[in-house]
Design a protein around this motif. Structure first.
Motif, PDB file in Angstrom:
ATOM      1  N   CYS A  23      -2.521   6.960   3.287  1.00 26.37           N
ATOM      2  CA  CYS A  23      -2.232   5.529   3.123  1.00 26.37           C
ATOM      3  C   CYS A  23      -0.756   5.295   2.830  1.00 26.37           C
ATOM      4  O   CYS A  23      -0.143   4.381   3.393  1.00 26.37           O
ATOM      5  CB  CYS A  23      -3.103   4.934   2.017  1.00 26.37           C
ATOM      6  N   ARG A  24      -0.179   6.103   1.959  1.00 24.26           N
ATOM      7  CA  ARG A  24       1.258   5.954   1.649  1.00 24.26           C
ATOM      8  C   ARG A  24       2.117   6.244   2.877  1.00 24.26           C
ATOM      9  O   ARG A  24       3.062   5.522   3.167  1.00 24.26           O
ATOM     10  CB  ARG A  24       1.656   6.876   0.498  1.00 24.26           C
ATOM     11  N   ALA A  25       1.773   7.275   3.605  1.00 30.34           N
ATOM     12  CA  ALA A  25       2.586   7.688   4.761  1.00 30.34           C
ATOM     13  C   ALA A  25       2.511   6.694   5.910  1.00 30.34           C
ATOM     14  O   ALA A  25       3.501   6.478   6.615  1.00 30.34           O
ATOM     15  CB  ALA A  25       2.150   9.071   5.237  1.00 30.34           C
ATOM     16  N   LEU A  26       1.340   6.093   6.111  1.00 25.81           N
ATOM     17  CA  LEU A  26       1.139   5.225   7.284  1.00 25.81           C
ATOM     18  C   LEU A  26       0.984   3.751   6.939  1.00 25.81           C
ATOM     19  O   LEU A  26       0.651   2.942   7.806  1.00 25.81           O
ATOM     20  CB  LEU A  26      -0.096   5.704   8.069  1.00 25.81           C
ATOM     21  N   ASP A  27       1.207   3.377   5.672  1.00 26.77           N
ATOM     22  CA  ASP A  27       1.057   1.999   5.202  1.00 26.77           C
ATOM     23  C   ASP A  27      -0.341   1.466   5.512  1.00 26.77           C
ATOM     24  O   ASP A  27      -0.500   0.409   6.132  1.00 26.77           O
ATOM     25  CB  ASP A  27       2.139   1.091   5.796  1.00 26.77           C
ATOM     26  N   LEU A  28      -1.343   2.213   5.071  1.00 27.15           N
ATOM     27  CA  LEU A  28      -2.740   1.832   5.269  1.00 27.15           C
ATOM     28  C   LEU A  28      -3.345   1.374   3.957  1.00 27.15           C
ATOM     29  O   LEU A  28      -2.762   1.541   2.892  1.00 27.15           O
ATOM     30  CB  LEU A  28      -3.548   3.024   5.805  1.00 27.15           C
ATOM     31  N   GLU A  29      -4.554   0.817   4.036  1.00 24.76           N
ATOM     32  CA  GLU A  29      -5.285   0.358   2.868  1.00 24.76           C
ATOM     33  C   GLU A  29      -6.660   1.023   2.856  1.00 24.76           C
ATOM     34  O   GLU A  29      -7.371   0.974   3.867  1.00 24.76           O
ATOM     35  CB  GLU A  29      -5.427  -1.157   2.932  1.00 24.76           C
ATOM     36  N   PRO A  30      -7.058   1.643   1.740  1.00 28.80           N
ATOM     37  CA  PRO A  30      -8.383   2.271   1.680  1.00 28.80           C
ATOM     38  C   PRO A  30      -9.498   1.252   1.898  1.00 28.80           C
ATOM     39  O   PRO A  30      -9.369   0.088   1.523  1.00 28.80           O
ATOM     40  CB  PRO A  30      -8.461   2.839   0.268  1.00 28.80           C
TER      41      PRO A  30
END
Length: 60
Positions: A23-30
């Motif tokens: 999530c941090r690396a790809l700007d994702l949301e769980p």
């Protein structure tokens, strides 16, 4: 439907930790908490892209 990224791990804590790293690396949301795959004893965690408005808030 949005693209979903999935982590499959042996423990809940491994699934959660690896998902947070992605999530941090790809700007994702769980998407919720990791869940156990019944009958397999493995843990599944998922994430998707942040909604556009939330992406802008994160950058500000």
């Amino acid at each position: 439907m949005a693209t979903t990224f999935t982590v499959l791990a042996d423990t809940e804590s491994e699934a959660a930790a690896d998902l947070q790293r992605i999530c941090r690396a790809l700007d994702l949301e769980p998407i919720g908490r990791p869940s156990v795959i019944l009958g397999r004893g493995r843990w599944l965690a998922r994430a998707e892209a942040r909604p556009v408005g939330r992406q802008e808030q994160q950058r500000a």
